[in-house]
Design a protein around this motif. Structure first.
Motif, PDB file in Angstrom:
ATOM      1  N   ALA A 262       0.860  -1.197   0.000  1.00 40.25           N
ATOM      2  CA  ALA A 262       0.000   0.000   0.000  1.00 40.25           C
ATOM      3  C   ALA A 262       0.890   1.240   0.000  1.00 40.25           C
ATOM      4  N   TYR A 263       0.674   2.119  -0.966  1.00 39.84           N
ATOM      5  CA  TYR A 263       1.575   3.257  -1.122  1.00 39.84           C
ATOM      6  C   TYR A 263       1.431   4.228   0.043  1.00 39.84           C
ATOM      7  N   ASP A 264       2.538   4.451   0.729  1.00 38.13           N
ATOM      8  CA  ASP A 264       2.577   5.388   1.846  1.00 38.13           C
ATOM      9  C   ASP A 264       4.034   5.780   2.068  1.00 38.13           C
ATOM     10  N   PRO A 265       4.401   7.042   1.841  1.00 32.33           N
ATOM     11  CA  PRO A 265       5.803   7.455   2.007  1.00 32.33           C
ATOM     12  C   PRO A 265       6.349   7.218   3.409  1.00 32.33           C
ATOM     13  N   ALA A 266       5.482   7.103   4.407  1.00 33.39           N
ATOM     14  CA  ALA A 266       5.940   6.900   5.785  1.00 33.39           C
ATOM     15  C   ALA A 266       6.197   5.436   6.115  1.00 33.39           C
ATOM     16  N   THR A 267       6.086   4.551   5.141  1.00 30.98           N
ATOM     17  CA  THR A 267       6.222   3.122   5.408  1.00 30.98           C
ATOM     18  C   THR A 267       7.600   2.778   5.954  1.00 30.98           C
ATOM     19  N   VAL A 268       7.611   2.066   7.067  1.00 30.02           N
ATOM     20  CA  VAL A 268       8.826   1.538   7.704  1.00 30.02           C
ATOM     21  C   VAL A 268       8.546   0.090   8.062  1.00 30.02           C
ATOM     22  N   PHE A 269       9.481  -0.787   7.748  1.00 28.66           N
ATOM     23  CA  PHE A 269       9.344  -2.186   8.149  1.00 28.66           C
ATOM     24  C   PHE A 269      10.385  -2.599   9.191  1.00 28.66           C
ATOM     25  N   SER A 270      11.534  -1.948   9.182  1.00 25.42           N
ATOM     26  CA  SER A 270      12.647  -2.392  10.024  1.00 25.42           C
ATOM     27  C   SER A 270      12.331  -2.245  11.509  1.00 25.42           C
ATOM     28  N   SER A 271      12.570  -3.313  12.258  1.00 22.24           N
ATOM     29  CA  SER A 271      12.302  -3.307  13.703  1.00 22.24           C
ATOM     30  C   SER A 271      13.229  -2.370  14.455  1.00 22.24           C
ATOM     31  N   ILE A 272      14.392  -2.032  13.869  1.00 17.07           N
ATOM     32  CA  ILE A 272      15.348  -1.168  14.563  1.00 17.07           C
ATOM     33  C   ILE A 272      15.220   0.296  14.151  1.00 17.07           C
ATOM     34  N   ASP A 273      14.305   0.602  13.220  1.00 13.75           N
ATOM     35  CA  ASP A 273      14.126   1.987  12.777  1.00 13.75           C
ATOM     36  C   ASP A 273      12.894   2.591  13.451  1.00 13.75           C
ATOM     37  N   SER A 274      12.976   2.736  14.765  1.00  9.52           N
ATOM     38  CA  SER A 274      11.806   3.176  15.531  1.00  9.52           C
ATOM     39  C   SER A 274      11.394   4.605  15.203  1.00  9.52           C
ATOM     40  N   GLY A 275      12.330   5.431  14.770  1.00  9.48           N
ATOM     41  CA  GLY A 275      12.005   6.815  14.452  1.00  9.48           C
ATOM     42  C   GLY A 275      11.652   7.060  13.003  1.00  9.48           C
ATOM     43  N   GLY A 276      11.712   6.034  12.179  1.00  6.44           N
ATOM     44  CA  GLY A 276      11.377   6.191  10.767  1.00  6.44           C
ATOM     45  C   GLY A 276      12.414   6.931   9.955  1.00  6.44           C
ATOM     46  N   ARG A 277      13.665   6.947  10.419  1.00  5.07           N
ATOM     47  CA  ARG A 277      14.717   7.651   9.691  1.00  5.07           C
ATOM     48  C   ARG A 277      14.827   7.142   8.248  1.00  5.07           C
ATOM     49  N   TYR A 278      14.688   5.821   8.081  1.00  2.34           N
ATOM     50  CA  TYR A 278      14.889   5.229   6.768  1.00  2.34           C
ATOM     51  C   TYR A 278      13.570   4.788   6.122  1.00  2.34           C
ATOM     52  N   ALA A 279      12.500   5.506   6.425  1.00  8.22           N
ATOM     53  CA  ALA A 279      11.209   5.243   5.786  1.00  8.22           C
ATOM     54  C   ALA A 279      11.334   5.394   4.268  1.00  8.22           C
ATOM     55  N   TYR A 280      10.410   4.772   3.561  1.00  7.45           N
ATOM     56  CA  TYR A 280      10.430   4.819   2.093  1.00  7.45           C
ATOM     57  C   TYR A 280      10.612   6.246   1.570  1.00  7.45           C
ATOM     58  N   GLY A 281       9.776   7.166   2.028  1.00  4.87           N
ATOM     59  CA  GLY A 281       9.813   8.520   1.495  1.00  4.87           C
ATOM     60  C   GLY A 281      11.034   9.320   1.899  1.00  4.87           C
ATOM     61  N   ASN A 282      11.775   8.857   2.897  1.00  2.00           N
ATOM     62  CA  ASN A 282      12.977   9.564   3.351  1.00  2.00           C
ATOM     63  C   ASN A 282      14.232   9.151   2.599  1.00  2.00           C
ATOM     64  N   GLN A 283      14.154   8.118   1.780  1.00  2.00           N
ATOM     65  CA  GLN A 283      15.378   7.559   1.201  1.00  2.00           C
ATOM     66  C   GLN A 283      16.170   8.548   0.333  1.00  2.00           C
ATOM     67  N   PRO A 284      15.532   9.375  -0.506  1.00  2.00           N
ATOM     68  CA  PRO A 284      16.331  10.347  -1.260  1.00  2.00           C
ATOM     69  C   PRO A 284      17.059  11.333  -0.351  1.00  2.00           C
ATOM     70  N   ALA A 285      16.396  11.823   0.692  1.00  2.93           N
ATOM     71  CA  ALA A 285      17.034  12.783   1.600  1.00  2.93           C
ATOM     72  C   ALA A 285      18.172  12.130   2.382  1.00  2.93           C
TER      73      ALA A 285
END
Length: 460
Positions: A262-285
């Motif tokens: 489901a398309y959502d830029p805030a998507t995070v799957f990693s159990s160690i990324d609690s703050g969403g630093r590496y969320a889908y939509g953050n990857q370019p930044a």
């Protein structure tokens, strides 16, 4: 047995430690990448033999091989760790075509930092599956040559069967390699590393007026292209630390990675990324941030005047946004079958996909088949007015990706000794664009009960 070079170890001895793989108690081949083996000039029958298995686990290497554990630093979730390195991995050497042959899970090294240096079957098979999918999708990536069970039990939350992954890469030079060299304060080492990276990956930079600025610019372009590829297929790396960003522009280290449904830029799957630093939509930044850390290491080489070097490097980094946007828009234009880039059309589509929580992969195949979901009618009329090439769309929009529920089911089965599901999944994702009878379930999103709480783990 194929020859293995030791050029990295000879050229940059300060960035490695000579080391040997831990013996595998009872090696057994789980998966062998026969197309890649043939490409490398390695006979599959030999790789399946006892001698081949010892080669794939690093315990019987050709004369002249000099396996090393590589040293590198890295920003992990934004915090600098000055000394990371290959804690459970070895660079066996360079293959005749110039690529690295590298192991994961081959035992403790001096960089292990308290870890056991081992790897479990599941995470190593995950890297095999995902890297083969990425290769088939045309996204630069390291490749898995084989996964070999070791016969050793690995203790994590529960006891698990151990395995070693044999991986092929253009090289294992990372932003973290440059950070490590810069932190030594040895300007000669930094220059030799940069010269090695230029010769190996970006040779055109050698002829530039400022070769080290040209190296920075080349890596920026390579990473912009790579991240645009990730974003165009909904791939989430999950741990974009600087030690996981290559100088070559290849994807590397498939730990807690996954594909967004489901398309959502805030998507995070990693159990160690609690703050969403590496969320889908953050990857370019995040990629731009990592590249800034790379640029910092090159400042003394770009210009002896620090202020001038910063100004020059900043201008180079400013080009990342345009490079990324151009690469991403080109990918999205191809997915939509249109000849010209139309950023407004793409942005409006992404907004609708997020609003409707549409499946990012299947939407484009539905679109080319003439099925437009509710809520997309006005947008679809604008798209059709551009005369999209439907056949071209089906050549770049996958039917089959490593959907998370299928990956988990396959890895669970493999850990229990049944490799058929993982073999079937690999066969599906290696031909992602071609509909085949009996594979419909590979094109279907996960059940909501699975998707809503799905988390991935790094496997270390």
């Amino acid at each position: 047995m194929i020859a293995l070079g030791d050029r990295f170890a000879r050229t940059l001895p300060e960035l490695s430690v000579a080391w040997q793989a831990q013996a595998a108690a009872d090696p057994a081949l789980l998966l062998l990448n026969e197309p890649l083996a043939a490409e490398l000039g390695l006979a599959p029958d030999w790789l399946r033999s006892d001698a081949g298995l010892r080669f794939l686990t690093g315990t019987a290497l050709p004369d002249g091989a000099a396996p090393v554990a590589q040293a590198y630093a890295g920003h992990q979730f934004g915090g600098l760790v000055p000394r990371l390195g290959d804690g459970r991995a070895l660079l066996l050497g360079e293959l005749p075509d110039g690529r690295d042959l590298h192991l994961k899970g081959s035992g403790r090294t001096p960089f292990a930092r308290g870890g056991d240096g081992l790897a479990a079957v599941g995470p190593m098979l995950r890297e095999y599956v995902i890297s083969e999918a990425m290769h088939a999708l045309g996204i630069p990536t390291t490749r898995a040559l084989a996964v070999v069970a070791t016969g050793v039990t690995v203790h994590r939350e529960t006891p698990l069967p151990g395995a070693v992954l044999a991986r092929v890469a253009s090289s294992h030079l990372r932003v973290g390699s440059f950070q490590y060299a810069a932190l030594t304060g040895d300007g000669n080492l930094l220059r030799r590393l940069a010269d090695y990276a230029i010769e190996r990956h970006h040779p055109d930079a050698a002829a530039a007026d400022n070769p080290y600025l040209a190296l920075l610019q080349a890596v920026i372009r390579a990473q912009a292209t790579l991240i645009a590829g990730w974003m165009s297929v909904g791939f989430i790396h999950g741990v974009m630390n600087t030690d996981n960003m290559t100088i070559s522009g290849e994807s590397i280290d498939y730990g807690p990675c996954a594909f967004m449904e489901a398309y959502d830029p805030a998507t995070v799957f990693s159990s160690i990324d609690s703050g969403g630093r590496y969320a889908y939509g953050n990857q370019p930044a995040v990629a731009a941030w990592n590249l800034a850390r790379f640029a910092e290491t090159l400042l003394p080489l770009i210009d002896p005047d620090v202020d001038a070097a910063i100004e020059i490097a900043t201008a180079a980094l400013d080009a990342f946004k345009d490079s990324y946007q151009h690469a991403f828009q080109a990918r999205m234009s191809a997915k939509l079958g249109i000849a010209q880039e139309d950023p407004e059309l793409v942005d409006d589509l992404l907004a609708l996909l997020e609003q409707q929580r549409a499946d990012f992969t299947s939407f484009f195949r539905s679109l080319s088949a003439g099925t437009v979901p509710d809520g997309f009618g006005d947008w679809a009329r604008r798209w059709r007015a551009l005369g999209p090439d439907i056949a071209a769309m089906d050549r770049v929009n996958p039917l089959y990706i490593p959907r998370n529920h299928l990956v988990e089911a396959a890895l669970t089965a493999a850990t229990a000794g049944d490799l058929d599901p993982v073999r079937a999944l690999v066969a599906a994702v290696r031909e992602p664009y071609t509909p085949r009878p009996g594979l419909q379930h590979y094109a279907e999103p996960a059940p909501e009960a699975f998707a809503s709480g799905y988390r991935t783990f790094c496997g270390t």
